[in-house]
Design an enzyme around this catalytic site. Structure first.
Site, PDB file in Angstrom:
ATOM      1  N   ARG A 173       0.732  -1.116  -0.064  1.00  0.00           N
ATOM      2  CA  ARG A 173      -0.071   0.169  -0.188  1.00  0.00           C
ATOM      3  C   ARG A 173       0.737   1.134   0.002  1.00  0.00           C
ATOM      4  O   ARG A 173       0.569   2.116  -0.671  1.00  0.00           O
ATOM      5  CB  ARG A 173      -1.034   0.041   1.312  1.00  0.00           C
ATOM      6  CG  ARG A 173      -2.010  -1.017   1.256  1.00  0.00           C
ATOM      7  CD  ARG A 173      -2.989  -0.799   2.273  1.00  0.00           C
ATOM      8  NE  ARG A 173      -3.814   0.313   2.316  1.00  0.00           N
ATOM      9  CZ  ARG A 173      -4.523   0.940   3.321  1.00  0.00           C
ATOM     10  NH1 ARG A 173      -4.535   0.006   4.401  1.00  0.00           N
ATOM     11  NH2 ARG A 173      -5.332   1.681   2.984  1.00  0.00           N
TER      12      ARG A 173
ATOM     13  N   CYS B 108      -1.773   6.117   8.759  1.00  0.00           N
ATOM     14  CA  CYS B 108      -2.057   4.997   8.150  1.00  0.00           C
ATOM     15  C   CYS B 108      -3.192   5.248   7.241  1.00  0.00           C
ATOM     16  O   CYS B 108      -2.932   6.152   6.610  1.00  0.00           O
ATOM     17  CB  CYS B 108      -2.491   3.699   9.383  1.00  0.00           C
ATOM     18  SG  CYS B 108      -3.833   4.381  10.335  1.00  0.00           S
TER      19      CYS B 108
END
Length: 287
Positions: free
Chosen positions: A180, A237
Site C-alpha cells: 500500500r 495509516c
C-alpha cells in the site's frame, strides 16, 4: 510505576483490580474494518462489567473529507463517555479483539480528550480468555460518569503539518503494509501511494498479535526508521486507527511527544492537489 505499567495492563493484574473496592471503568471497543460489528462480539461474551463503546460512532466523527475516522466532536464524545460511566481522574481500561488497533485508538482518543489514566489490556479479549478468566453476556447498568473532555492533550497533525514533517522537519512514519505504501495495492482509498518523504514501517514490525515488545526493543526498531531523540515524529495509516497504535508504541519507547495524523491517507487523498508518491522513500542515511 514504569511507562509500560501506565499504558498496558496484563490480564491477571486487571482481574485483581476488577475484584477491588473501586475497579477501573472497563470499555469494550472491539471493531472490524469489514465484517460483523464489534457489538456482536460484545453481546456474545465480554469481560464482566464492561461497557461497549463503538469506535466508528463514538470514538470518531462521521467520515468525510477529514478522513474515514476523524476526530469526534468533543461534546458528543463527552456525553458518550459519561454514559459509559467514565469518571474524572478514574482509571479506564480499554480492550479489543486482540490486535490492539481499536483499543489503541480508544486509548489515544481518551488521552487526547484529557483523560490520562487509561490503559490497554495487553492482548485484548483473547488474552483474558486464554488466562481462564470469567466472561459474561449481561449488559451492566452503570452510574453516569462526570468526565470532562478537554481536547488537545495529545499532539495531532493536519495535512500541512504532516507534509512538513515528511519533508524534513522530522520523521513521518507510514505504518501501512508495504504494498500500500509503495502504491502497488490500495484496497480502500481511491488513490494509491504515500505522502512524499514518509518512511514506511509496517505495524507488524513493532507489534505482534496485539502485543508489544519491551521499550528498548521498540526504540531500536523506530531508530531504523530515523526516529531519534532529537527528531520530531508523527505517524499515519489509512484512517488513523493503526497509526494510533504506532503512537502508543512510540509512547512505550519513550516518545510521548509523537503526533498522530488523524485523517491519515483517507484525508490526504481527499484533496486532488496534494502530491502522491509511489515506490520507496529512503530511510535517512544516518538512521
Amino acid at each position: 510505576m514504569s511507562a509500560t505499567e501506565t499504558l498496558l495492563v496484563e490480564a491477571g493484574r486487571l482481574a485483581a483490580e476488577l475484584d477491588g473496592e473501586d475497579p477501573p471503568t472497563l470499555l469494550d471497543v472491539r471493531w472490524r474494518l469489514v465484517g460483523s460489528p464489534g457489538r456482536d462480539d460484545y453481546l456474545a461474551g465480554h469481560l464482566p462489567g464492561a461497557i461497549f463503546v463503538d469506535l466508528d460512532t463514538v470514538l470518531c466523527g462521521p467520515p468525510g473529507p477529514a478522513g474515514r475516522h476523524p476526530l469526534p466532536e468533543p461534546a458528543a464524545l463527552q456525553a458518550a463517555l459519561r454514559a459509559a460511566g467514565v469518571r474524572a481522574a478514574h482509571p479506564v481500561v480499554v480492550y479489543d479483539g486482540g490486535d490492539g488497533m481499536s483499543a489503541a485508538r480508544a486509548w489515544w482518543t481518551l488521552r487526547w480528550a484529557g483523560h490520562r489514566p487509561v490503559r490497554l489490556l495487553h492482548g485484548g479479549y483473547p488474552a483474558w480468555t486464554a488466562a481462564g478468566l470469567p466472561v459474561g453476556t449481561d449488559q451492566p447498568a452503570v452510574a453516569p460518569g462526570d468526565v470532562t473532555v478537554e481536547p488537545g492533550a495529545l499532539p495531532v497533525l493536519d495535512a500541512a503539518a504532516a507534509a512538513r514533517l515528511a519533508a524534513g522537519d522530522g520523521v513521518l512514519i507510514d505504518v501501512r503494509a508495504a504494498p500500500r505504501y509503495r502504491g502497488e495495492h490500495e484496497p480502500i482509498d481511491p488513490v494509491a501511494g504515500h505522502i512524499p518523504g514518509a518512511v514506511n514501517l509496517p505495524a507488524p514490525e513493532y507489534v505482534s498479535q496485539g502485543r508489544f515488545p519491551a521499550g528498548e526493543t521498540l526504540r531500536n526498531r523506530f531508530e531504523t526508521a530515523g526516529v531519534t531523540d532529537e527528531v520530531p515524529v508523527g505517524a499515519y495509516c489509512g484512517s488513523g486507527v493503526t497509526a494510533a497504535q504506532a503512537v502508543l508504541a512510540l509512547h512505550l519507547a519513550g516518545r510521548t511527544d509523537a503526533a498522530l495524523y488523524v485523517g491519515s491517507w483517507s484525508n490526504w487523498v481527499a484533496d486532488p492537489d496534494r502530491p502522491v508518491v509511489t515506490g520507496l522513500t529512503a530511510v535517512p542515511p544516518d538512521a
